[in-house]
Design a protein around this motif. Structure first.
Motif, PDB file in Angstrom:
ATOM      1  N   LEU A  42     -10.931  -0.233   0.880  1.00  0.00           N
ATOM      2  CA  LEU A  42     -11.049  -1.667   0.619  1.00  0.00           C
ATOM      3  C   LEU A  42     -10.644  -2.501   1.837  1.00  0.00           C
ATOM      4  O   LEU A  42     -11.268  -3.519   2.132  1.00  0.00           O
ATOM      5  CB  LEU A  42     -10.218  -2.054  -0.606  1.00  0.00           C
ATOM      6  CG  LEU A  42     -10.771  -1.535  -1.937  1.00  0.00           C
ATOM      7  CD1 LEU A  42      -9.763  -1.739  -3.054  1.00  0.00           C
ATOM      8  CD2 LEU A  42     -12.091  -2.199  -2.268  1.00  0.00           C
ATOM      9  N   GLU A  43      -9.616  -2.058   2.543  1.00  0.00           N
ATOM     10  CA  GLU A  43      -9.211  -2.779   3.751  1.00  0.00           C
ATOM     11  C   GLU A  43     -10.324  -2.743   4.796  1.00  0.00           C
ATOM     12  O   GLU A  43     -10.593  -3.737   5.466  1.00  0.00           O
ATOM     13  CB  GLU A  43      -7.917  -2.205   4.330  1.00  0.00           C
ATOM     14  CG  GLU A  43      -7.388  -3.009   5.487  1.00  0.00           C
ATOM     15  CD  GLU A  43      -6.017  -2.547   5.975  1.00  0.00           C
ATOM     16  OE1 GLU A  43      -5.636  -2.986   7.078  1.00  0.00           O
ATOM     17  OE2 GLU A  43      -5.348  -1.773   5.284  1.00  0.00           O
ATOM     18  N   LYS A  48      -7.828  -6.615   2.172  1.00  0.00           N
ATOM     19  CA  LYS A  48      -6.467  -6.094   2.378  1.00  0.00           C
ATOM     20  C   LYS A  48      -5.617  -6.393   1.153  1.00  0.00           C
ATOM     21  O   LYS A  48      -5.688  -7.466   0.584  1.00  0.00           O
ATOM     22  CB  LYS A  48      -5.823  -6.732   3.605  1.00  0.00           C
ATOM     23  CG  LYS A  48      -4.406  -6.222   3.841  1.00  0.00           C
ATOM     24  CD  LYS A  48      -4.071  -6.179   5.298  1.00  0.00           C
ATOM     25  CE  LYS A  48      -2.642  -5.769   5.548  1.00  0.00           C
ATOM     26  NZ  LYS A  48      -2.330  -4.419   5.176  1.00  0.00           N
ATOM     27  N   GLN A  49      -4.821  -5.430   0.781  1.00  0.00           N
ATOM     28  CA  GLN A  49      -3.931  -5.567  -0.373  1.00  0.00           C
ATOM     29  C   GLN A  49      -2.525  -5.835   0.140  1.00  0.00           C
ATOM     30  O   GLN A  49      -2.026  -5.114   0.993  1.00  0.00           O
ATOM     31  CB  GLN A  49      -3.965  -4.286  -1.206  1.00  0.00           C
ATOM     32  CG  GLN A  49      -3.138  -4.359  -2.449  1.00  0.00           C
ATOM     33  CD  GLN A  49      -3.312  -3.121  -3.306  1.00  0.00           C
ATOM     34  OE1 GLN A  49      -4.340  -2.484  -3.297  1.00  0.00           O
ATOM     35  NE2 GLN A  49      -2.278  -2.790  -4.044  1.00  0.00           N
ATOM     36  N   TYR A  50      -1.892  -6.857  -0.391  1.00  0.00           N
ATOM     37  CA  TYR A  50      -0.565  -7.237   0.081  1.00  0.00           C
ATOM     38  C   TYR A  50       0.545  -6.836  -0.884  1.00  0.00           C
ATOM     39  O   TYR A  50       1.692  -6.735  -0.494  1.00  0.00           O
ATOM     40  CB  TYR A  50      -0.518  -8.749   0.358  1.00  0.00           C
ATOM     41  CG  TYR A  50      -1.468  -9.131   1.464  1.00  0.00           C
ATOM     42  CD1 TYR A  50      -1.121  -8.933   2.796  1.00  0.00           C
ATOM     43  CD2 TYR A  50      -2.718  -9.645   1.180  1.00  0.00           C
ATOM     44  CE1 TYR A  50      -1.996  -9.258   3.825  1.00  0.00           C
ATOM     45  CE2 TYR A  50      -3.599  -9.971   2.204  1.00  0.00           C
ATOM     46  CZ  TYR A  50      -3.242  -9.778   3.509  1.00  0.00           C
ATOM     47  OH  TYR A  50      -4.109 -10.092   4.521  1.00  0.00           O
ATOM     48  N   VAL A  93       4.075   0.664  -0.871  1.00  0.00           N
ATOM     49  CA  VAL A  93       2.624   0.723  -1.014  1.00  0.00           C
ATOM     50  C   VAL A  93       2.289   0.946  -2.483  1.00  0.00           C
ATOM     51  O   VAL A  93       1.307   0.422  -3.001  1.00  0.00           O
ATOM     52  CB  VAL A  93       2.030   1.863  -0.141  1.00  0.00           C
ATOM     53  CG1 VAL A  93       0.565   2.076  -0.426  1.00  0.00           C
ATOM     54  CG2 VAL A  93       2.275   1.563   1.327  1.00  0.00           C
ATOM     55  N   ILE A  94       3.156   1.717  -3.138  1.00  0.00           N
ATOM     56  CA  ILE A  94       2.984   2.035  -4.559  1.00  0.00           C
ATOM     57  C   ILE A  94       4.269   1.692  -5.292  1.00  0.00           C
ATOM     58  O   ILE A  94       5.365   1.921  -4.787  1.00  0.00           O
ATOM     59  CB  ILE A  94       2.652   3.532  -4.750  1.00  0.00           C
ATOM     60  CG1 ILE A  94       1.287   3.837  -4.126  1.00  0.00           C
ATOM     61  CG2 ILE A  94       2.691   3.929  -6.220  1.00  0.00           C
ATOM     62  CD1 ILE A  94       0.929   5.300  -4.110  1.00  0.00           C
ATOM     63  N   GLU A  95       4.100   1.142  -6.472  1.00  0.00           N
ATOM     64  CA  GLU A  95       5.230   0.845  -7.360  1.00  0.00           C
ATOM     65  C   GLU A  95       5.000   1.651  -8.634  1.00  0.00           C
ATOM     66  O   GLU A  95       3.964   1.523  -9.277  1.00  0.00           O
ATOM     67  CB  GLU A  95       5.236  -0.652  -7.676  1.00  0.00           C
ATOM     68  CG  GLU A  95       6.335  -1.098  -8.592  1.00  0.00           C
ATOM     69  CD  GLU A  95       6.240  -2.587  -8.887  1.00  0.00           C
ATOM     70  OE1 GLU A  95       6.526  -2.957 -10.031  1.00  0.00           O
ATOM     71  OE2 GLU A  95       5.865  -3.358  -7.987  1.00  0.00           O
TER      72      GLU A  95
END
Length: 131
Positions: A42-43, A48-50, A93-95
């Motif tokens: 996706l980036e 971009k994922q924030y 990056v992951i929760e």
């Protein structure tokens, strides 16, 4: 993405686990690798994922191991490649979050469910009821 499911999978694990906690931990690590791949894709497309991606699990032991990187006697035999999840949690990056088994949509892919539970999860995944 956009409220819908974009990927899922179900397959036999390639290694033998000595406990359900280890098996769930391996699954979390596999999911973390998939999440990372999707984020990179996706980036590359300009999205971009924030915020961290939420990853849900129903095994408290596996979630605790992923959140706590300290040595634990019961996990010393775990394959180190599965500790990838720890790195991604540490990097935000992951929760990871607990999801009760009764609400785990992924169960539709891994076990036989009563018809009402199957129909509920099918709808939650975005598949409409057949006419």
């Amino acid at each position: 993405m956009g409220g819908g499911t974009i990927t899922w999978g179900s397959r036999k694990q390639t290694s033998v686990s000595l406990s359900s906690t280890e098996s769930e931990y391996v699954a979390l690590a596999d999911a973390a690798r998939e999440i990372t791949w999707l984020q990179n894709l996706l980036e590359g497309l300009g999205y971009k994922q924030y915020a961290p991606t939420k990853l849900y699990g129903d095994n408290n032991g596996a979630l605790a191991i992923a959140k706590n990187p300290q040595y634990q006697k019961r996990t010393k035999h775990f394959d180190t490649r599965n500790h990838y999840i720890r790195q991604k949690v540490k990097e935000s990056v992951i929760e990871i979050e607990h999801c009760p088994t009764s609400k785990m949509m992924a169960d539709i892919f891994t076990k036989a469910l009563p018809k009402p539970k199957f129909q509920l999860h099918r709808t939650e995944l975005g598949f409409p009821m057949p006419a």
